[in-house]
Design a protein around this motif. Structure first.
Motif, mmCIF file in Angstrom:
data_model
loop_
_atom_site.group_PDB
_atom_site.id
_atom_site.type_symbol
_atom_site.label_atom_id
_atom_site.label_comp_id
_atom_site.label_asym_id
_atom_site.label_seq_id
_atom_site.Cartn_x
_atom_site.Cartn_y
_atom_site.Cartn_z
ATOM 1 N N UNK A 37 -48.987 15.353 0.874
ATOM 2 C CA UNK A 37 -48.777 14.261 -0.074
ATOM 3 C C UNK A 37 -48.286 14.875 -1.374
ATOM 4 N N UNK A 38 -47.500 14.230 -2.163
ATOM 5 C CA UNK A 38 -46.912 12.921 -1.901
ATOM 6 C C UNK A 38 -45.902 12.941 -0.759
ATOM 7 N N UNK A 85 -42.672 12.486 1.678
ATOM 8 C CA UNK A 85 -41.227 12.573 1.467
ATOM 9 C C UNK A 85 -40.594 11.235 1.832
ATOM 10 N N UNK A 121 -48.597 3.432 -1.529
ATOM 11 C CA UNK A 121 -48.763 3.572 -2.970
ATOM 12 C C UNK A 121 -49.807 4.653 -3.285
ATOM 13 N N UNK A 122 -50.962 4.557 -2.605
ATOM 14 C CA UNK A 122 -52.047 5.502 -2.876
ATOM 15 C C UNK A 122 -51.672 6.913 -2.453
ATOM 16 N N UNK A 123 -50.774 6.988 -1.444
ATOM 17 C CA UNK A 123 -50.357 8.309 -0.972
ATOM 18 C C UNK A 123 -49.499 9.011 -2.014
ATOM 19 N N UNK A 124 -49.020 8.260 -2.984
ATOM 20 C CA UNK A 124 -48.291 8.896 -4.070
ATOM 21 C C UNK A 124 -46.785 8.687 -4.020
ATOM 22 N N UNK A 125 -46.350 7.637 -3.339
ATOM 23 C CA UNK A 125 -44.933 7.303 -3.317
ATOM 24 C C UNK A 125 -44.398 7.262 -4.748
ATOM 25 N N UNK A 126 -43.288 7.959 -4.938
ATOM 26 C CA UNK A 126 -42.806 8.107 -6.319
ATOM 27 C C UNK A 126 -42.396 6.749 -6.879
ATOM 28 N N UNK A 127 -42.478 6.617 -8.182
ATOM 29 C CA UNK A 127 -42.178 5.350 -8.850
ATOM 30 C C UNK A 127 -40.732 4.940 -8.631
ATOM 31 N N UNK A 157 -40.681 3.182 -5.418
ATOM 32 C CA UNK A 157 -41.330 1.870 -5.576
ATOM 33 C C UNK A 157 -40.371 0.893 -6.250
#
Lengths: 372, 625
Positions: free
Chosen positions: A136-137, A139, A178-184, A187
Motif C-alpha cells: 500500500x498505497x 498502484x 480509499x482507506x488503502x491510500x488511493x492517491x487523491x 480519487x
C-alpha cells in the motif's frame, strides 16, 4: 504501551469471548431503541415486536458466532464468497422472484434469499483481499481491478433494480480503496468520471420509478398528493417534533398514519417526531460512538486485510445512517435504505450484525506481531 | 528499491497511511453529521412553528354541526312540522376495496336501479375519495335491516341517519307552512350576503315557502362546532372540542289544523281558498288554498316528472290562492262602500231609491244592469246590502267619486300587502285616477267608477285582504296585521307574540259602523237575505255578505247562460262573514273560482267553518290573547 492504554481489559472474559464490550453495549442500546420506536410506529402491535425480537436474537447469534472466526479465515474465503455471490446475482436476474417491482429474491426451495445481502460483506472482503495482496498505497492497475471487483456486483444489483443496496455495495468497495491510500489524484479522476457517468445512468440504467423519486426529491411540493406526499409528510413529522418531541406514542403524523412506511424506511421520521431534536442528537451520538469504535478497531488491526475490511464495514454502516436520515429529511432522494438496527426488517439486520461480528473478530484477534 | 521487486512490506508506513485515511474519513463523517444536524435543526427548531401548524392542519378538522330545526305546532299543540330520522346508504370510496363488485352485490341485495348507480357514479366524480357519497337516500326500515345484516361484507359502505323535515298533515298545510328543501346556489348567495353562510355550514335544507321561509331565522338556530382529530383517511379518531349547536325555536301557530282539514274537505273539487281570522288580534285560524300538493315531495328533492306535473297543471296548485289569488271583490265590498257613503254624507240610513233593474246616467246611452233583471223595488242602504242590490251602489259610487273610494278602501288595506308572515303575497289592485294614468295612460271614466261600486272593473283583492278588511269592520276601525305566528316555546313555556296593531280608521260618526254591521246581520238573518239559506238554523248568530264576480263581461243584450258558458268563464263565488254577531271571534272569507253564485256555493262553506269553530270552541284553544 500504547496498546495497554487503548485496551485495558485485553485479557478480560469479554475479550476471550471475542466480544468488544463497548461496541456490543452500544449495539444493544440501539436495538432496544429500535424496538421502542417500532412499537410506536407499528400502532402498538405486539406481534411486530415479537417478530423483530426473534430476528434480533438470530442476528445477534450470527454476530457472536462470526466473532469467533479469526480474520485470516475470512481472507482465505473472500474469493469464494465473492464468486458465489456474483453467480447468484446473475441467477437472480435470470430466474429470480419478483417482489415490489424488482427482482431481488432467489428461491432456494426451503427459503427465499436475497443474494445482494451477501454481497454487502463479500464486496469489501474481496476488494480488501485483492488490494492487501500488494503493497500500500495501491498502484493504479490494482485500483482499476479493485474498482471493477466492486462495480460488477454493484451494476448487477442496480439492474434488479435495487438502488439502495447498489449504493451500499459501491460505498463498501470504494471505502476499501480509499482507506488503502488511493492517491487523491485518482480519487479526483474517479469523481469526474462518476459525474460524467451520471447522465448515462439516468438514461439507460434507471427505472422510471427511480427517476420519479429523484424528480420528487428535487421538488416534492410539485406533487403534494402523489409522489411528493411521502417526503412532505415526513418533513412535517420531523419539523413538528421540535426540540422536545411530542412524546412516545404521541406523534400525530405517525399515529394517525399520515406518514408512509412508518416502521421501515421512514422510522426516523417517527423517532424525530416523538423524541425531537434532543432525541436525534442523542441517537447521532450513539451512532457516532459505534463508528468511532469501529475505526479504532480497524486502526488497531494488525494486517492490511483486517484494517481495510473493518474500516469499510464501519464506514458503510455510517452510509446507511446518513442516507436514511438524509432521505427522510429531504436532503437526499428516497432510496430504499433502512435506518440500521432501528428499522423493522430482517435481512439487512442479519447482514449488519454479521458485519459487526467480523469487526469484533478482528478487534479481538490474537496478536501475531508486536508493533514495537 | 527497484520498482518491480516485491519488497518487504513497510507495516509502519502502511499503518500510518491507514491512520491518516481514517482521520480523514472521520472528519468526512463529522462533516456529514454536521450537515444532517443543521438540516434537522432547520426543520425542528427554525421552522418548528410552520411544521407544527402543518401537522395540526393534517390532523385537526373543524366540523360544523347543524342545529336541530325548530318544530312547528298548531294552536292546540298538534305537531305540524317535525324532524324525522331518515336513513341513507353512504359510500366512502377510499375504503371500498372493489367498488364495482360491491355495487353489483348491493344491486342484488337492495334492488338498486340503474339510475341510482349512474347518479352515484356522477356524484363520485365531484367528491374527495375519503368523503362519503350518498348511494341511496331514504331507505325503508326493511332495507336498513337487510343491509345491516350484511354490513360486514361491505367495508366503506354504511347506513347514515339524518334528521329530515316531515309534514304529517301533508297537503292540508302546504301553502301556509311551506316546506324546506336543499339549499341551492341562490339561497347560498343570499346567505353569504346576509353573513349567514357560516351558520348554515352544516345545514342541508332551508325554508323555501310559507312559515318555513318567513320564520327561517327563528327556526334554524345556531350552528355548533366539533373540533376533531382525523387520520390520513379522514376518519374521525376523537373529538377535541365540542361547541353544541343552539336548536331553532319551536314555534306555535294561531292555526287550528283540524279547522284547516274541515276546509280542505269542503273545498274538494273546487279551485278556491278560505281564510279564517280572529278579529280580536288578527290571528290566522286557517288559511287554505285548493288544490294543494304534498310538501314532503320537496324535502327530499322532487322528481322532475312530479314537478312538471305541478307546474303544468291547469289548476295551478303551486299558487297560494288565499294570499296570491287576485279576484274582483264583487258585492262583498258593498258594506265597506256603504260605510263610505254614510260617512261622506252621500247617503243616510233613510236614503231610499227605486230599483227597476237598470241604472242610467244622463248622456250615457248604455244602462248598467242589476243582477236581478227586474230589480229589487224600493231599497235603502240596509236592504241593498241584504239583497245585494247593484243599482243602489252604482248610484252611491257615482256620487262618492273614485277619489273618495280609493282613499278609504286603501285605509281598509285594499291594494296593499296585508303584512301577514308569508312572503307569498300579492298586493292586488285598488284602482285610482293616478293608477289608471300610470298603468294605461288613460283618464278615469265615470263608467269605471260605477263598476267599482259593485267591486268589479279594475278592483282586485286577495281573499286575505278581504278577511282583514272584515276584521276592521267588526272591530269598528281597529286594525290588526294577520299573523300566523302565535308565539314560541322556550324552557317549556309558551311566549306569545304581541298582536300587531295598525293605524285605526276613525269615523266622524262612529254610529255608521253599526248600520253596516246590522245590514250584514240582515244578509244572513232576514227573510230576503242572500245568505239566509246557507245559515239556516245555526246555533250561533252570524253576519256576512255574499258576492258573485263576473269573470268575463257579458254584453248588455246577452243573457248569462250557465249551460253554454265554458267552465273557466263561470262566475267566482265569494263570501265574507263573521260570528258571533255580538263580540265576533271569527271572520271567514271564501273565494271560489268559476263555482257560480256566492250564496249558493261560497256561503255554505263559510258555514261549515263556523259550525266547526263553535262546535269545538270549548275544547279548542281559541281564547283571545
Amino acid at each position: 504501551m500504547l496498546r495497554s492504554k487503548l485496551e485495558p481489559h485485553a485479557n478480560s472474559i469479554w475479550h476471550r469471548l471475542h466480544i468488544d464490550l463497548p461496541l456490543f453495549l452500544a449495539l444493544l442500546v440501539l436495538m432496544g431503541t429500535g424496538l421502542v420506536v417500532i412499537y410506536s410506529a407499528g400502532g402498538k402491535d405486539m406481534d411486530l415486536i415479537i417478530r423483530q425480537g426473534i430476528r434480533l436474537g438470530v442476528a445477534i447469534s450470527v454476530m457472536l458466532v462470526l466473532a469467533q472466526i479469526p480474520p485470516l479465515a475470512y481472507r482465505r474465503l473472500s474469493i469464494h464468497f465473492y464468486v458465489v455471490g456474483v453467480l447468484m446475482l446473475i441467477a437472480v436476474l435470470l430466474i429470480g422472484t419478483v417482489g415490489k417491482g424488482a427482482q431481488r429474491w432467489l428461491d432456494l426451495g426451503f427459503m427465499r434469499f436475497q443474494p445482494s445481502e451477501i454481497m454487502k460483506l463479500a464486496v469489501p472482503m474481496m476488494v480488501a483481499w485483492y488490494i492487501s495482496r500488494f503493497n500500500l498505497p495501491p498502484r493504479i492497475v490494482n485500483i482499476v481491478v479493485g474498482f471493477l471487483l466492486m462495480a460488477i456486483p454493484t451494476l448487477l444489483v442496480a439492474k434488479q433494480p435495487d438502488l439502495g443496496t447498489s449504493l451500499l455495495l459501491a460505498s463498501a468497495g470504494l471505502f476499501v480503496l480509499f482507506l488503502a491510500g488511493t492517491s487523491w489524484k485518482i480519487i479526483g479522476t474517479l469523481a469526474a468520471l462518476a459525474s460524467a457517468f451520471a447522465p448515462i445512468m439516468w438514461m439507460f440504467l434507471m427505472q422510471d420509478y427511480q427517476k420519479q423519486r429523484v424528480l420528487t426529491f428535487l421538488n416534492p411540493e410539485s406533487d403534494p398528493l402523489g409522489s411528493g406526499y411521502h417526503i412532505i409528510q415526513s418533513k412535517i413529522a420531523i419539523g413538528s417534533g421540535g426540540i422536545q418531541g411530542k412524546g412516545w406514542l404521541q406523534g400525530t403524523q405517525s399515529q394517525l398514519e399520515f406518514l408512509p412506511e412508518r416502521h421501515t424506511d421512514f422510522i426516523f421520521s417517527v423517532f424525530s417526531e416523538e423524541f425531537g431534536f434532543t432525541g436525534i442528537v442523542l441517537l447521532l451520538i450513539l451512532y457516532g460512538f459505534i463508528v468511532v469504535r469501529g475505526m479504532i478497531i480497524a486502526m488497531r488491526a494488525q494486517e492490511a486485510y483486517s484494517k481495510l475490511l473493518a474500516g469499510s464495514i464501519t464506514l458503510t454502516f455510517f452510509i446507511y445512517v446518513f442516507v436514511n436520515m438524509g432521505m427522510v429529511s429531504g436532503l437526499l432522494p428516497v432510496v430504499g435504505v433502512p435506518l440500521p438496527l432501528i428499522s423493522y426488517g430482517g435481512t439487512s439486520m442479519v447482514t449488519l450484525l454479521a458485519g459487526f461480528g467480523i469487526l469484533m473478530g478482528i478487534g479481538t484477534q490474537k496478536r501475531l506481531l508486536s508493533r514495537e | 528499491m527497484p520498482p518491480k521487486r516485491i519488497t518487504i512490506r513497510d507495516h509502519t508506513a502502511e499503518a500510518n497511511l491507514f491512520a491518516r485515511r481514517t482521520v480523514i474519513a472521520l472528519l468526512g463523517i463529522a462533516a456529514l453529521i454536521v450537515t444532517l444536524v443543521s438540516n434537522l435543526y432547520y426543520l425542528q427548531v427554525t421552522k418548528y412553528t410552520d411544521y407544527q401548524t402543518r401537522s395540526n392542519g393534517n390532523r385537526i378538522k373543524v366540523l360544523p354541526v347543524a342545529p336541530n330545526r325548530g318544530l312547528i305546532y298548531d294552536r292546540n299543540g298538534l305537531l305540524l312540522a317535525e324532524n324525522r330520522p331518515t336513513f341513507s346508504l353512504e359510500v366512502v370510496p377510499e375504503q371500498v376495496e372493489d367498488l364495482d363488485s360491491s355495487l353489483q352485490r348491493l344491486r342484488e341485495l337492495l334492488g338498486l336501479s340503474e339510475d341510482d348507480i349512474l347518479d352515484f357514479r356522477e356524484e363520485l366524480k365531484h367528491h374527495r375519495r375519503f368523503r362519503p357519497v350518498s348511494l341511496k337516500a331514504r331507505l325503508t326500515h326493511e332495507e336498513v335491516a337487510l343491509f345491516s345484516a350484511h354490513q360486514h361484507k361491505f367495508p366503506g359502505i354504511s347506513v347514515e341517519a339524518r334528521l329530515t323535515r316531515h309534514y304529517p298533515y301533508g297537503e292540508t298545510l302546504t301553502h301556509l307552512l311551506g316546506y324546506v328543501a336543499r339549499i341551492n346556489k341562490k339561497d347560498l348567495q343570499k346567505l353569504v350576503e346576509a353573513g349567514q353562510a357560516d351558520n348554515y355550514a352544516a345545514t342541508y335544507n332551508i325554508g323555501k315557502q310559507g312559515v318555513e321561509k318567513f320564520h327561517e331565522s327563528k327556526l334554524h338556530g345556531q350552528v355548533g362546532y366539533q373540533e376533531v382529530e382525523v387520520n390520513n383517511q379522514g376518519r374521525i379518531i376523537r373529538t377535541l372540542k365540542f361547541q353544541p349547536p343552539v336548536p331553532g325555536e319551536d314555534l306555535v301557530l294561531n292555526v287550528d289544523v283540524k279547522l284547516q282539514q274541515v276546509i280542505r274537505d269542503a273545498l274538494q273539487g273546487f279551485r278556491g281558498s278560505v281564510v279564517a281570522l280572529d278579529p280580536r288580534n288578527g290571528g290566522v285560524l286557517a288559511l287554505y288554498s285548493n288544490p294543494s300538493y304534498n310538501p314532503n315531495l320537496f324535502v327530499h328533492g322532487i322528481s322532475s316528472k312530479d314537478y312538471q306535473k305541478l307546474l303544468q297543471s291547469r289548476d295551478r296548485p303551486l299558487i297560494n290562492r288565499a294570499t296570491q289569488g287576485q279576484y274582483p271583490p264583487a258585492s262583498t265590498i258593498k258594506p265597506h262602500l256603504a260605510l263610505l257613503g254614510l260617512e261622506k254624507g252621500v247617503i243616510t240610513e233613510e236614503t231610499r231609491m227605486f230599483d227597476r233593474g237598470t241604472y242610467k246616467l244622463k248622456n250615457v246611452e248604455r244602462p248598467w244592469r242589476d243582477w236581478k233583471k227586474w230589480g229589487h223595488g224600493w231599497v235603502d242602504v240596509k236592504k241593498s246590502i241584504e239583497v245585494s242590490c247593484d243599482i243602489f251602489f252604482y248610484d252611491l259610487a257615482y256620487k262618492t267619486g273614485i277619489d273618495n273610494i280609493s282613499e278609504m278602501m286603501s285605509q281598509f288595506g285594499f291594494g296593499d300587502y296585508t303584512g301577514i308572515d308569508l312572503y307569498e303575497e300579492s298586493a292586488a289592485n285598488m284602482p285610482s285616477r293616478g293608477w289608471k294614468r300610470a298603468r294605461y295612460n288613460e283618464p278615469w271614466y265615470i263608467g269605471d267608477t260605477i263598476s267599482v261600486g259593485i267591486g268589479q272593473s279594475y278592483w282586485t283583492t286577495t281573499p286575505l285582504q278581504l278577511a282583514k278588511s272584515v276584521t276592521t269592520l267588526v272591530n269598528r276601525g281597529t286594525r290588526y296585521v294577520p299573523q300566523i305566528l302565535r308565539g314560541h316555546y322556550s324552557n317549556n313555556k309558551l311566549h306569545l307574540a304581541a298582536p300587531k296593531e295598525l293605524q285605526p280608521i276613525v269615523l266622524d260618526s262612529p254610529d255608521n259602523w253599526q248600520v253596516v254591521l246590522d245590514a250584514m246581520y240582515g244578509t244572513v238573518n232576514s227573510d230576503h237575505g242572500t245568505a239566509r239559506n246557507a245559515f239556516k238554523d245555526t246555533e250561533y248568530v252570524s253576519a256576512g255578505k255574499t258576492g258573485t264576480a263576473q269573470v268575463i263581461s257579458i254584453g248588455m243584450d246577452e243573457e248569462y247562460d250557465e249551460e253554454t258558458i265554458a267552465d273557466h268563464h263561470k262566475d267566482n263565488a265569494m263570501y265574507i262573514g263573521y260570528a258571533p254577531f255580538e263580540n265576533p271571534e271569527i271572520v271567514v272569507t271564501v273565494a271560489m273560482e268559476n263555482a257560480g253564485g256566492g250564496s249558493s256555493q261560497a256561503a255554505p262553506i263559510a258555514r261549515k267553518v263556523m259550525d266547526y269553530y263553535f262546535a269545538n270552541k270549548e275544547s279548542g284553544n281559541y281564547a283571545a290573547q
